[in-house]
Design a protein around this motif. Sequence first.
Motif, PDB file in Angstrom:
ATOM      1  N   GLY A 140       0.776  -1.230   0.000  1.00 15.03           N
ATOM      2  CA  GLY A 140       0.000   0.000   0.000  1.00 15.03           C
ATOM      3  C   GLY A 140       0.808   1.281   0.000  1.00 15.03           C
ATOM      4  O   GLY A 140       0.614   2.143  -0.873  1.00 15.03           O
ATOM      5  N   PRO A 141       1.740   1.475   0.955  1.00 17.06           N
ATOM      6  CA  PRO A 141       2.504   2.722   0.978  1.00 17.06           C
ATOM      7  C   PRO A 141       3.318   2.961  -0.284  1.00 17.06           C
ATOM      8  O   PRO A 141       3.425   4.089  -0.763  1.00 17.06           O
ATOM      9  CB  PRO A 141       3.412   2.550   2.203  1.00 17.06           C
ATOM     10  N   LEU A 142       3.912   1.884  -0.820  1.00 12.45           N
ATOM     11  CA  LEU A 142       4.694   2.040  -2.046  1.00 12.45           C
ATOM     12  C   LEU A 142       3.810   2.460  -3.214  1.00 12.45           C
ATOM     13  O   LEU A 142       4.129   3.401  -3.959  1.00 12.45           O
ATOM     14  CB  LEU A 142       5.407   0.727  -2.375  1.00 12.45           C
ATOM     15  N   LEU A 143       2.685   1.764  -3.379  1.00 14.11           N
ATOM     16  CA  LEU A 143       1.767   2.097  -4.472  1.00 14.11           C
ATOM     17  C   LEU A 143       1.157   3.476  -4.262  1.00 14.11           C
ATOM     18  O   LEU A 143       1.064   4.284  -5.192  1.00 14.11           O
ATOM     19  CB  LEU A 143       0.661   1.041  -4.558  1.00 14.11           C
ATOM     20  N   GLY A 144       0.733   3.749  -3.018  1.00 11.03           N
ATOM     21  CA  GLY A 144       0.147   5.055  -2.727  1.00 11.03           C
ATOM     22  C   GLY A 144       1.126   6.185  -2.951  1.00 11.03           C
ATOM     23  O   GLY A 144       0.766   7.239  -3.502  1.00 11.03           O
ATOM     24  N   GLY A 145       2.378   5.989  -2.520  1.00  9.46           N
ATOM     25  CA  GLY A 145       3.389   7.016  -2.729  1.00  9.46           C
ATOM     26  C   GLY A 145       3.649   7.275  -4.196  1.00  9.46           C
ATOM     27  O   GLY A 145       3.781   8.426  -4.637  1.00  9.46           O
ATOM     28  N   ALA A 146       3.715   6.195  -4.994  1.00  3.19           N
ATOM     29  CA  ALA A 146       3.956   6.351  -6.428  1.00  3.19           C
ATOM     30  C   ALA A 146       2.787   7.072  -7.105  1.00  3.19           C
ATOM     31  O   ALA A 146       2.988   7.980  -7.923  1.00  3.19           O
ATOM     32  CB  ALA A 146       4.182   4.979  -7.067  1.00  3.19           C
ATOM     33  N   PHE A 243       9.564   7.741  -0.875  1.00  2.00           N
ATOM     34  CA  PHE A 243      10.481   7.321   0.184  1.00  2.00           C
ATOM     35  C   PHE A 243       9.757   7.156   1.522  1.00  2.00           C
ATOM     36  O   PHE A 243      10.117   6.295   2.330  1.00  2.00           O
ATOM     37  CB  PHE A 243      11.639   8.307   0.309  1.00  2.00           C
ATOM     38  N   SER A 244       8.726   7.959   1.754  1.00  2.00           N
ATOM     39  CA  SER A 244       7.910   7.754   2.955  1.00  2.00           C
ATOM     40  C   SER A 244       7.216   6.406   2.889  1.00  2.00           C
ATOM     41  O   SER A 244       7.121   5.684   3.888  1.00  2.00           O
ATOM     42  CB  SER A 244       6.873   8.877   3.088  1.00  2.00           C
ATOM     43  N   GLY A 245       6.729   6.058   1.700  1.00  2.00           N
ATOM     44  CA  GLY A 245       6.104   4.750   1.515  1.00  2.00           C
ATOM     45  C   GLY A 245       7.075   3.614   1.766  1.00  2.00           C
ATOM     46  O   GLY A 245       6.722   2.591   2.356  1.00  2.00           O
ATOM     47  N   MET A 246       8.323   3.788   1.339  1.00  5.70           N
ATOM     48  CA  MET A 246       9.339   2.757   1.586  1.00  5.70           C
ATOM     49  C   MET A 246       9.598   2.588   3.078  1.00  5.70           C
ATOM     50  O   MET A 246       9.758   1.463   3.561  1.00  5.70           O
ATOM     51  CB  MET A 246      10.635   3.132   0.859  1.00  5.70           C
ATOM     52  N   ALA A 247       9.632   3.698   3.809  1.00  6.21           N
ATOM     53  CA  ALA A 247       9.853   3.620   5.252  1.00  6.21           C
ATOM     54  C   ALA A 247       8.699   2.911   5.944  1.00  6.21           C
ATOM     55  O   ALA A 247       8.909   2.108   6.863  1.00  6.21           O
ATOM     56  CB  ALA A 247      10.045   5.028   5.826  1.00  6.21           C
ATOM     57  N   PHE A 248       7.467   3.195   5.505  1.00  8.82           N
ATOM     58  CA  PHE A 248       6.305   2.490   6.041  1.00  8.82           C
ATOM     59  C   PHE A 248       6.388   1.003   5.709  1.00  8.82           C
ATOM     60  O   PHE A 248       6.163   0.145   6.560  1.00  8.82           O
ATOM     61  CB  PHE A 248       5.011   3.062   5.450  1.00  8.82           C
ATOM     62  N   SER A 249       6.696   0.693   4.470  1.00  9.05           N
ATOM     63  CA  SER A 249       6.644  -0.688   3.998  1.00  9.05           C
ATOM     64  C   SER A 249       7.740  -1.548   4.581  1.00  9.05           C
ATOM     65  O   SER A 249       7.594  -2.773   4.660  1.00  9.05           O
ATOM     66  CB  SER A 249       6.725  -0.717   2.465  1.00  9.05           C
ATOM     67  N   ALA A 250       8.852  -0.956   4.971  1.00 15.00           N
ATOM     68  CA  ALA A 250       9.947  -1.738   5.541  1.00 15.00           C
ATOM     69  C   ALA A 250       9.489  -2.500   6.783  1.00 15.00           C
ATOM     70  O   ALA A 250       9.822  -3.674   6.963  1.00 15.00           O
ATOM     71  CB  ALA A 250      11.121  -0.824   5.881  1.00 15.00           C
ATOM     72  N   ALA A 251       8.705  -1.835   7.634  1.00 16.12           N
ATOM     73  CA  ALA A 251       8.169  -2.520   8.820  1.00 16.12           C
ATOM     74  C   ALA A 251       7.221  -3.639   8.408  1.00 16.12           C
ATOM     75  O   ALA A 251       7.208  -4.713   9.015  1.00 16.12           O
ATOM     76  CB  ALA A 251       7.455  -1.520   9.726  1.00 16.12           C
ATOM     77  N   LEU A 298      17.075   4.425   8.451  1.00 15.88           N
ATOM     78  CA  LEU A 298      15.712   4.394   8.978  1.00 15.88           C
ATOM     79  C   LEU A 298      14.948   3.189   8.441  1.00 15.88           C
ATOM     80  O   LEU A 298      14.218   2.524   9.186  1.00 15.88           O
ATOM     81  CB  LEU A 298      14.975   5.686   8.598  1.00 15.88           C
ATOM     82  N   ILE A 299      15.130   2.889   7.166  1.00 18.35           N
ATOM     83  CA  ILE A 299      14.436   1.751   6.553  1.00 18.35           C
ATOM     84  C   ILE A 299      14.871   0.436   7.198  1.00 18.35           C
ATOM     85  O   ILE A 299      14.048  -0.445   7.472  1.00 18.35           O
ATOM     86  CB  ILE A 299      14.676   1.741   5.027  1.00 18.35           C
ATOM     87  N   VAL A 300      16.173   0.282   7.471  1.00 15.68           N
ATOM     88  CA  VAL A 300      16.665  -0.937   8.121  1.00 15.68           C
ATOM     89  C   VAL A 300      16.062  -1.090   9.514  1.00 15.68           C
ATOM     90  O   VAL A 300      15.617  -2.182   9.912  1.00 15.68           O
ATOM     91  CB  VAL A 300      18.203  -0.930   8.198  1.00 15.68           C
ATOM     92  N   LEU A 301      16.016   0.001  10.276  1.00 14.48           N
ATOM     93  CA  LEU A 301      15.445  -0.057  11.619  1.00 14.48           C
ATOM     94  C   LEU A 301      13.950  -0.345  11.577  1.00 14.48           C
ATOM     95  O   LEU A 301      13.421  -1.072  12.431  1.00 14.48           O
ATOM     96  CB  LEU A 301      15.704   1.257  12.356  1.00 14.48           C
ATOM     97  N   ARG A 302      13.257   0.213  10.589  1.00 14.76           N
ATOM     98  CA  ARG A 302      11.828  -0.075  10.437  1.00 14.76           C
ATOM     99  C   ARG A 302      11.613  -1.554  10.107  1.00 14.76           C
ATOM    100  O   ARG A 302      10.654  -2.178  10.568  1.00 14.76           O
ATOM    101  CB  ARG A 302      11.224   0.795   9.333  1.00 14.76           C
ATOM    102  N   PHE A 303      12.511  -2.135   9.307  1.00 14.59           N
ATOM    103  CA  PHE A 303      12.438  -3.563   8.982  1.00 14.59           C
ATOM    104  C   PHE A 303      12.618  -4.408  10.237  1.00 14.59           C
ATOM    105  O   PHE A 303      11.861  -5.361  10.480  1.00 14.59           O
ATOM    106  CB  PHE A 303      13.506  -3.902   7.941  1.00 14.59           C
ATOM    107  N   LEU A 304      13.606  -4.055  11.056  1.00 13.24           N
ATOM    108  CA  LEU A 304      13.840  -4.786  12.305  1.00 13.24           C
ATOM    109  C   LEU A 304      12.668  -4.630  13.274  1.00 13.24           C
ATOM    110  O   LEU A 304      12.312  -5.570  13.985  1.00 13.24           O
ATOM    111  CB  LEU A 304      15.133  -4.302  12.954  1.00 13.24           C
TER     112      LEU A 304
END
Length: 400
Positions: A140-146, A243-251, A298-304
């Motif tokens: 969702g965040p990736l598609l929504g961001g795009a 990039f906001s969508g990527m940060a959301f999606s990493a989690a 930030l993306i790595v930490l969101r993934f963890l």
Amino acid sequence: MWFANFFIAGSMTMILPFISLYIKTFGNFSDSYVQSWSGWIFGITFVSAFIFSPIWGKIGDKFGRKKILITSGLGLGLSVLLMGFATSVWQLFLLRLFMGVFTGFIPTSQAMIATQTPKKIAGSVLGTLQTGSITGALAGPLLGGAIADIFGYATTFKWTSIALFLSAIIVLFGIKELKMRFSDDEEYQTYSSKQVLLHIVRQPVLLIVMLISMLVQVAHFSIQPILSLYVAEIHGTASIALFSGMAFSAAGLGNLLMAKQWGKIGDRIGYVKIMIILLFMAGIVYFPGAFVTNIWQLIVLRFLLGISIGGIIPVRIAYIRQEAPLSMQGEVLGYNTSLRFLGNVIGPALGGMLAGFFGFSAVFFVTSGLLVISGVIMLVTWYRHEYEGKFQHAFSSHRN
């Protein structure tokens, strides 16, 4: 149900990364104004959801949950569609408030599956179901961001509503609700709301599990409405929605990888033990977010964070499935959902206020502390009322 949850979660998270950016299009506002309103607009949905969740749960116990799921999907679709036509902060605020009445699709689907699943495999089944909503939340965040970067924010709301309406259609034609089978008189018995509440209060571990639901949501949602602003601070404004969508999606990706596995482990060694471990893990990985200097850290930490927090929802619901008689489970899960939504109200408001007064780092410090405190409370309660009690009982039996 997996596909319906996929569309619901995907649709809801498509709009989350840029709510604060959408607010900016309504006028020339200061950063502190946008941060504060982002928190309130994000959280107000859960005020009405907090009120209505136990009501939907009680109705579901009596009349079944399929009709509730259809109503929820249609209500969500209509509210998101209208958000695409909003022209002021107050219009968006009121539409998010209206949306909250119907924001119970995924918890209701979890309750429906939980009541139709044997207790011994509930964690695994609910973990599998959660992968549907996680996959949607990931995409969702990736598609929504795009879409937002290409077509604009208002258009993204309108497209999102289509997927929400589709979820209602999937339930209408693709889901058959099985009649509940009761194993004993206790599960067949009809309970009043007072009896349900007393059942919860008289079981300290169950009560704390439900209260922890609120604290976890406070911690998890404190950063959500201002995440895009934080991404802009450390990365810049180029392709900010993406990039906001990527940060959301990493989690969501970390969550997807581990949700089912945590459920299986919980089935084997105990749900409370897994919750305790996950709460401490989440608190530890949230803390370094205050010190990141680029978007990839930030993306790595969101993934963890997604890995550590991924099992809390399925093992929590599986534990409630284990501890509540079948005929009251919908209402018990409704109260649990209500507490979660209360956390969703407090979290964004707290995050927006902390960011506005003390900066983004304060949000990570407080959030980490809340998660660790939740783990300590859960550990102490479990030890005193389950582990220690069983040990003393075994010791007394041995002496006799």
